[in-house]
Design an enzyme around this catalytic site. Sequence first.
Site, PDB file in Angstrom:
ATOM      1  N   HIS A  49      92.102  32.325   7.706  1.00 56.17           N
ATOM      2  CA  HIS A  49      92.539  33.300   8.702  1.00 56.17           C
ATOM      3  C   HIS A  49      91.451  33.421   9.772  1.00 56.17           C
ATOM      4  O   HIS A  49      90.348  32.901   9.608  1.00 56.17           O
ATOM      5  CB  HIS A  49      92.804  34.668   8.051  1.00 56.17           C
TER       6      HIS A  49
HETATM    7  C1  T46 Z   1      86.739  36.957   5.690  1.00 50.90           C
HETATM    8  C2  T46 Z   1      86.322  36.116   4.550  1.00 50.90           C
HETATM    9  C3  T46 Z   1      84.955  35.513   4.748  1.00 50.90           C
HETATM   10  C4  T46 Z   1      89.686  44.933   0.693  1.00 50.90           C
HETATM   11  O1  T46 Z   1      90.329  45.815   0.107  1.00 50.90           O
HETATM   12  N1  T46 Z   1      88.589  45.285   1.430  1.00 50.90           N
HETATM   13  C5  T46 Z   1      87.838  44.362   2.085  1.00 50.90           C
HETATM   14  O2  T46 Z   1      86.845  44.721   2.740  1.00 50.90           O
HETATM   15  C6  T46 Z   1      88.236  42.982   2.023  1.00 50.90           C
HETATM   16  C7  T46 Z   1      87.431  41.903   2.774  1.00 50.90           C
HETATM   17  C8  T46 Z   1      89.341  42.649   1.284  1.00 50.90           C
HETATM   18  N2  T46 Z   1      90.046  43.615   0.629  1.00 50.90           N
HETATM   19  C9  T46 Z   1      91.186  43.217  -0.221  1.00 50.90           C
HETATM   20  C10 T46 Z   1      92.340  42.602   0.530  1.00 50.90           C
HETATM   21  C11 T46 Z   1      92.925  41.623  -0.454  1.00 50.90           C
HETATM   22  O3  T46 Z   1      93.870  42.282  -1.277  1.00 50.90           O
HETATM   23  O4  T46 Z   1      90.725  42.199  -1.116  1.00 50.90           O
HETATM   24  C12 T46 Z   1      91.739  41.231  -1.337  1.00 50.90           C
HETATM   25  C13 T46 Z   1      91.227  39.829  -1.053  1.00 50.90           C
HETATM   26  O5  T46 Z   1      90.984  39.679   0.367  1.00 50.90           O
HETATM   27  P1  T46 Z   1      91.224  38.322   1.135  1.00 50.90           P
HETATM   28  O6  T46 Z   1      92.324  37.566   0.517  1.00 50.90           O
HETATM   29  O7  T46 Z   1      91.352  38.637   2.602  1.00 50.90           O
HETATM   30  O8  T46 Z   1      89.823  37.565   0.865  1.00 50.90           O
HETATM   31  P2  T46 Z   1      89.299  36.195   1.483  1.00 50.90           P
HETATM   32  O9  T46 Z   1      88.206  35.728   0.611  1.00 50.90           O
HETATM   33  O10 T46 Z   1      90.414  35.252   1.752  1.00 50.90           O
HETATM   34  O11 T46 Z   1      88.675  36.600   2.914  1.00 50.90           O
HETATM   35  C14 T46 Z   1      87.580  37.488   2.987  1.00 50.90           C
HETATM   36  C15 T46 Z   1      87.789  38.550   4.065  1.00 50.90           C
HETATM   37  O12 T46 Z   1      89.055  39.188   3.866  1.00 50.90           O
HETATM   38  C16 T46 Z   1      87.762  37.992   5.466  1.00 50.90           C
HETATM   39  O13 T46 Z   1      87.631  39.056   6.392  1.00 50.90           O
HETATM   40  O14 T46 Z   1      86.380  36.685   6.828  1.00 50.90           O
HETATM   41  O15 T46 Z   1      86.379  36.769   3.284  1.00 50.90           O
END
Ligand code: T46
Length: 136
Positions: A49
């Site tokens: 993303h």
């Molecule tokens: C990014 C990369 C490097 C939260 O509740 N709070 C938070 O601060 C974050 C970052 C995520 N979440 C929840 C949302 C989802 O249900 O944690 C779950 C996993 O998040 P996500 O699938 O977005 O994680 P990544 O590893 O794909 O991405 C993350 C960050 O979301 C993003 O901003 O730049 O790490």
Amino acid sequence: MKIVTYDFKTSADKRGALSAVEGGRDIPFEIKRVYYIYNTKPDVRRGCHAHKSLKQVLICMKGSCKILLDDGRERQEVRMNMPGKGLFIGDMVWREMYDFSPDCVLVVLASDHYTEDDYIRNHDDFIEAANQSRDR
Ligand code: T46
């Protein structure tokens, strides 16, 4: 695309090493959130993303992983494996994280609180938005 990294002040002696990251000095934004990624399963790809306005600095505290950065024109891969080094990711940059070692701990310093509204999760939408912001 210019890759921006930071070398944090690191003191190493016979006891081990200590790296320091100071808000307002070492990071180009006010840190409003810290989160960390760990226990990553083999062969997963995370991220995939871009953010409309969020800026972040990633630090690989332990182990290693790779980060693909894509600004809509160029793609570059960065290997993360040094706890004293930070990788800046600005707004409107597509990122993917992969090849995590089993012990990898990736810490992220973020410029804002969490909101799903800031995410662009479709790559075609990202390319369109990146082209539009360049034309402005
Ligand atoms: C990014 C990369 C490097 C939260 O509740 N709070 C938070 O601060 C974050 C970052 C995520 N979440 C929840 C949302 C989802 O249900 O944690 C779950 C996993 O998040 P996500 O699938 O977005 O994680 P990544 O590893 O794909 O991405 C993350 C960050 O979301 C993003 O901003 O730049 O790490």
